[in-house]
Design an enzyme around this catalytic site. Structure first.
Site, PDB file in Angstrom:
ATOM      1  N   GLU A 158       0.844  -1.182   0.000  1.00 33.99           N
ATOM      2  CA  GLU A 158       0.000   0.000   0.000  1.00 33.99           C
ATOM      3  C   GLU A 158       0.890   1.246   0.000  1.00 33.99           C
ATOM      4  OE1 GLU A 158      -3.451   0.312  -0.056  1.00 33.99           O
ATOM      5  OE2 GLU A 158      -2.588   2.290  -0.417  1.00 33.99           O
ATOM      6  N   GLU A 162      -0.745   9.391   5.041  1.00 32.86           N
ATOM      7  CA  GLU A 162      -1.638   9.928   6.055  1.00 32.86           C
ATOM      8  C   GLU A 162      -2.084  11.308   5.604  1.00 32.86           C
ATOM      9  OE1 GLU A 162       0.449   8.066   9.973  1.00 32.86           O
ATOM     10  OE2 GLU A 162      -0.677   9.915  10.233  1.00 32.86           O
ATOM     11  N   CYS A 272       5.893   5.744   9.188  1.00 31.62           N
ATOM     12  CA  CYS A 272       6.368   4.821   8.141  1.00 31.62           C
ATOM     13  C   CYS A 272       7.858   4.938   7.825  1.00 31.62           C
ATOM     14  CB  CYS A 272       5.559   5.042   6.874  1.00 31.62           C
ATOM     15  SG  CYS A 272       3.806   4.871   7.162  1.00 31.62           S
ATOM     16  N   LYS A 275      10.403   3.871  10.631  1.00 29.56           N
ATOM     17  CA  LYS A 275      10.244   2.437  10.944  1.00 29.56           C
ATOM     18  C   LYS A 275      10.719   1.574   9.766  1.00 29.56           C
ATOM     19  CE  LYS A 275       5.929   0.819  10.224  1.00 29.56           C
ATOM     20  NZ  LYS A 275       5.851  -0.312   9.305  1.00 29.56           N
TER      21      LYS A 275
HETATM   22  C1  UGA Z   1       4.673   7.650   3.543  1.00 29.89           C
HETATM   23  C2  UGA Z   1       4.708   7.494   2.016  1.00 29.89           C
HETATM   24  O1  UGA Z   1       4.674   8.777   1.395  1.00 29.89           O
HETATM   25  C3  UGA Z   1       3.519   6.651   1.523  1.00 29.89           C
HETATM   26  O2  UGA Z   1       3.632   6.433   0.120  1.00 29.89           O
HETATM   27  C4  UGA Z   1       3.530   5.306   2.248  1.00 29.89           C
HETATM   28  O3  UGA Z   1       2.421   4.505   1.865  1.00 29.89           O
HETATM   29  C5  UGA Z   1       3.472   5.552   3.735  1.00 29.89           C
HETATM   30  O4  UGA Z   1       4.596   6.351   4.136  1.00 29.89           O
HETATM   31  C6  UGA Z   1       3.499   4.206   4.404  1.00 29.89           C
HETATM   32  O5  UGA Z   1       4.499   3.501   4.306  1.00 29.89           O
HETATM   33  O6  UGA Z   1       2.461   3.776   4.950  1.00 29.89           O
HETATM   34  P1  UGA Z   1       3.349   9.253   5.244  1.00 29.89           P
HETATM   35  O7  UGA Z   1       4.263   8.715   6.295  1.00 29.89           O
HETATM   36  O8  UGA Z   1       1.905   9.276   5.525  1.00 29.89           O
HETATM   37  O9  UGA Z   1       3.516   8.414   3.870  1.00 29.89           O
HETATM   38  O10 UGA Z   1       3.787  10.766   4.976  1.00 29.89           O
HETATM   39  P2  UGA Z   1       4.562  11.588   3.855  1.00 29.89           P
HETATM   40  O11 UGA Z   1       3.618  12.520   3.226  1.00 29.89           O
HETATM   41  O12 UGA Z   1       5.314  10.714   2.959  1.00 29.89           O
HETATM   42  O13 UGA Z   1       5.571  12.447   4.749  1.00 29.89           O
HETATM   43  C7  UGA Z   1       6.588  11.834   5.547  1.00 29.89           C
HETATM   44  C8  UGA Z   1       7.497  12.885   6.138  1.00 29.89           C
HETATM   45  O14 UGA Z   1       8.308  13.491   5.143  1.00 29.89           O
HETATM   46  C9  UGA Z   1       6.795  14.036   6.840  1.00 29.89           C
HETATM   47  O15 UGA Z   1       7.461  14.321   8.050  1.00 29.89           O
HETATM   48  C10 UGA Z   1       6.915  15.194   5.872  1.00 29.89           C
HETATM   49  O16 UGA Z   1       6.908  16.437   6.520  1.00 29.89           O
HETATM   50  C11 UGA Z   1       8.255  14.909   5.239  1.00 29.89           C
HETATM   51  N1  UGA Z   1       8.409  15.475   3.891  1.00 29.89           N
HETATM   52  C12 UGA Z   1       7.660  15.001   2.850  1.00 29.89           C
HETATM   53  C13 UGA Z   1       9.345  16.448   3.673  1.00 29.89           C
HETATM   54  O17 UGA Z   1      10.066  16.885   4.602  1.00 29.89           O
HETATM   55  N2  UGA Z   1       9.523  16.956   2.412  1.00 29.89           N
HETATM   56  C14 UGA Z   1       8.788  16.497   1.368  1.00 29.89           C
HETATM   57  O18 UGA Z   1       9.011  17.000   0.219  1.00 29.89           O
HETATM   58  C15 UGA Z   1       7.831  15.507   1.588  1.00 29.89           C
END
Ligand code: UGA
Length: 595
Positions: A158, A162, A272, A275
């Site tokens: 998946e 979030e 995610c 971990k």
């Molecule tokens: C992430 C992945 O994006 C999903 O594709 C995956 O399904 C999910 O993990 C999972 O394994 O279940 P998520 O953890 O919900 O999703 O959040 P993201 O939107 O990816 O953001 C993760 C972190 O990266 C946040 O702290 C966000 O602030 C940071 N981020 C994201 C940045 O610092 N810069 C960016 O350009 C994008």
């Protein structure tokens, strides 16, 4: 349409369940937690996710979804079962597969009583080999049935995020189907063809192990992309007139790179990335293999909030008795989730350095209180948070914070020092009104300190730092010799164009003020046992301290030894790297010696 059961009603399970049921599929959601099941049956979502509540209510009304804590009922009523239970980290950071195992055991028990073929689909993130190994074996054992004959199995990772879980589930970029056999893959592909109809994204049919790996590689790559741009941001910060936002835009236009996930900030967190990267690292270690880019990705991220705090401290002098406002606590905007949130790490670092911290988050205050307790002041709103503060740090990119104008910062703060850790403000609008700092924003020329800009550019150097950190200080004392003075240089860096000898000399000078001339290499320390699969080498130097230049607890003319650690990946992935070659050259010339 096939009937579906979903085992585990967390983010992935619940979002998947309501998306399926809203599209006319009969869904039974199973969870061990009875209170969760009760709430969901009453139409109350157990997580916040945009659009989820509406879809849940509609599905309940149409009797397309039910929730139960009876796993046998869930299996009997369905043709396909998705396993969506959590796979958290164990204390040693390896993956905890116990929930997956117990879900598989329950499915097996229930299948014992079912006469028809059933498809089990693993959606939880699991390390390669888990589906065909643990899951398959457990179901076979508890059901008494044979995989491939009585039931089928697929691995279908998946990729939802979030905050946009529903949107992502309804509009995925692709569907990955890892299959035990053709029948299982056909069955699942058929199901998705009917579900998405003409919106079906590309479908990749592959092996179970590839599907498992695709999920990890995907998250690792995204995290690496963010760490990469954060590394460039750190470089921008020491270069005049540079701005990482423009650099990211510039490289993002290149289709081979793409513009998404290039937003520089104080780092990535959440349930995610941290971990999954840790699990992948631990998994590869168990295979005696290093993944140095993963190490570098993690290290850059660990230092990102520290770098931010250092930058602010360099302005404030010291945090002692200073009031710092932290805007944002959630790991990203749009969620109340603070798991592995960098904002929380930043708050903890500020407290450690003596700051009085005020915090505000539109959604995550309750969760943050559980973690931070009464160590901080919980503000009523963003302006209450920044009022009378000596510095304000934007730690999460909430829309609410974008509305705070430069004038408001000026009016409410004791000292209007603003650090934009998520690049939500236009520097041009703030720079003239407040003292403005931001991730990846170049300094004014006059403010540039003497820095080692080459240091963080090389992933292998970051790996070097990890080893030094893990090892701590090694006492350079040989069995049959009296103790002599020692210096250690944990985490030191070799700058570009510098030899190892020059680096040692420079670092000793910087750290102690002493001038030393490394005379000869006196030994190489090598240890494989404590670092299976890695080769750790410490290069030791002997040097004389000249009279009059000794300023620490060393006696005059005492011999001082210098050493450094370097981790050399077994496969020598960095053999292009001058520094590694230097070490190897030196290491080869000398016998391996233990101290
Ligand atoms: C992430 C992945 O994006 C999903 O594709 C995956 O399904 C999910 O993990 C999972 O394994 O279940 P998520 O953890 O919900 O999703 O959040 P993201 O939107 O990816 O953001 C993760 C972190 O990266 C946040 O702290 C966000 O602030 C940071 N981020 C994201 C940045 O610092 N810069 C960016 O350009 C994008």
């Amino acid at each position: 349409m096939k009937n579906v059961s979903i085992f585990g009603l967390g983010y992935v399970g619940l979002s998947t369940a309501v998306c399926f049921s809203s599209n006319n599929i009969n869904v039974v959601g199973y969870d061990i937690d009875k209170s969760k099941v009760d709430m969901l049956n009453r139409g109350i979502p157990t997580i916040y996710e945009e659009g989820l509540e509406e879809l849940l209510k509609v599905s309940l009304k149409n009797r397309k979804i039910t929730f139960t804590s009876d796993y046998k009922e869930a299996i009997i009523k369905s043709d396909i079962t998705f396993i969506t239970v959590g796979t958290p980290s164990k204390e040693d950071k390896s993956i905890d597969l116990s929930y997956v195992e117990s879900a598989a055991a329950q499915i097996g028990e229930a299948l014992r009583e079912k006469n028809t073929w059933h498809l089990v689909v693993v959606k939880s993130t699991v390390v390669p080999g888990t589906t065909e190994g643990l899951v398959c074996r457990t179901i076979e054992k508890t059901s008494g049935k044979k995989c491939g004959l009585d039931f089928g199995i697929c691995m279908n990772p998946e990729f939802l995020k979030e905050g946009s879980a529903i949107r992502d589930t309804l509009n995925p970029d692709r569907i990955i189907i890892g299959e035990y056999d053709r029948k299982s893959g056909d069955y699942l592909e058929d199901f998705y063809r009917q579900f998405y109809d003409n919106m079906l994204p590309p479908v990749l049919r592959t092996s179970l192990i590839n599907a498992e790996l695709i999920k990890y590689a995907n998250n690792a790559f995204l995290a690496m992309k963010i760490s990469f741009i954060n590394m460039i941001a750190n470089l921008c910060q020491v270069l005049p007139k540079s701005d990482v936002e423009d650099v990211a835009r510039g490289i993002g236009y290149d289709k081979r790179i793409g513009s998404l996930f290039l937003k520089a900030g104080i780092g990535w967190g959440g349930s995610c990335f941290p971990k999954d990267l840790a699990a992948l690292k631990s998994f590869s270690r168990s295979l005696n293999l290093d993944l140095p880019l993963l190490d570098a990705t993690i290290i850059v991220n660990e230092y990102q909030p520290i770098n931010a705090v250092n930058l602010v401290e360099s302005k404030l002098g010291s945090f002692k008795d200073k009031v710092v406002a932290v805007l944002g606590l959630a790991f990203k905007a749009g969620t109340d989730d603070i798991r592995e949130s960098i904002a929380i790490k930043l708050v903890e670092e500020l407290i450690k350095r003596g700051a009085k911290v005020k915090v505000y988050d539109p959604a995550a205050m309750k969760n943050a209180f559980k973690k931070l307790g009464d160590q901080v002041y919980y503000a009523k709103d963003p302006l209450d948070c920044v009022s009378n503060a000596d510095c304000a740090i934007v730690a999460t990119e909430w829309e609410d914070f974008k509305k705070i104008s430069a004038n408001q910062f000026k009016e409410f703060m004791r000292r209007p020092l603003v650090f934009d850790g998520r690049r939500i403000y236009n520097p041009k609008e703030y720079e003239n009104e407040v003292e403005f700092l931001a991730i990846g924003l170049g300094k004014k020329e006059s403010e540039i300190p003497k820095t080692r800009i080459g240091a963080s550019l090389n992933p292998s150097l970051a790996v070097n730092a990890i080893v030094a950190k893990e090892e701590g200080i090694l006492l350079l004392k040989r069995k049959n010799e009296p103790f002599k003075g020692f210096w250690s240089l944990p985490g030191g860096f070799v700058e570009y164009g510098e030899t190892v000898e020059e680096a040692v000399k420079r670092e000793v000078k910087e750290e102690t003020g002493l001038t030393v001339e490394p005379e000869k290499l006196i030994g190489v320390y090598s240890e494989r046992n404590r670092h299976p699969g890695r080769h750790v080498v410490a290069v030791c130097y002997s040097a004389s301290i000249k009279e009059g230049e000794v300023s620490l607890n060393l006696e005059e003319n005492e011999e001082v030894k210098f050493f450094r650690f370097i981790e050399i990946p077994k496969n020598l992935a960095f053999d292009h790297n001058k520094m590694i070659l230097d070490y190897l050259r030196i290491a080869k010339k000398h016998e391996v010696r233990n101290f």
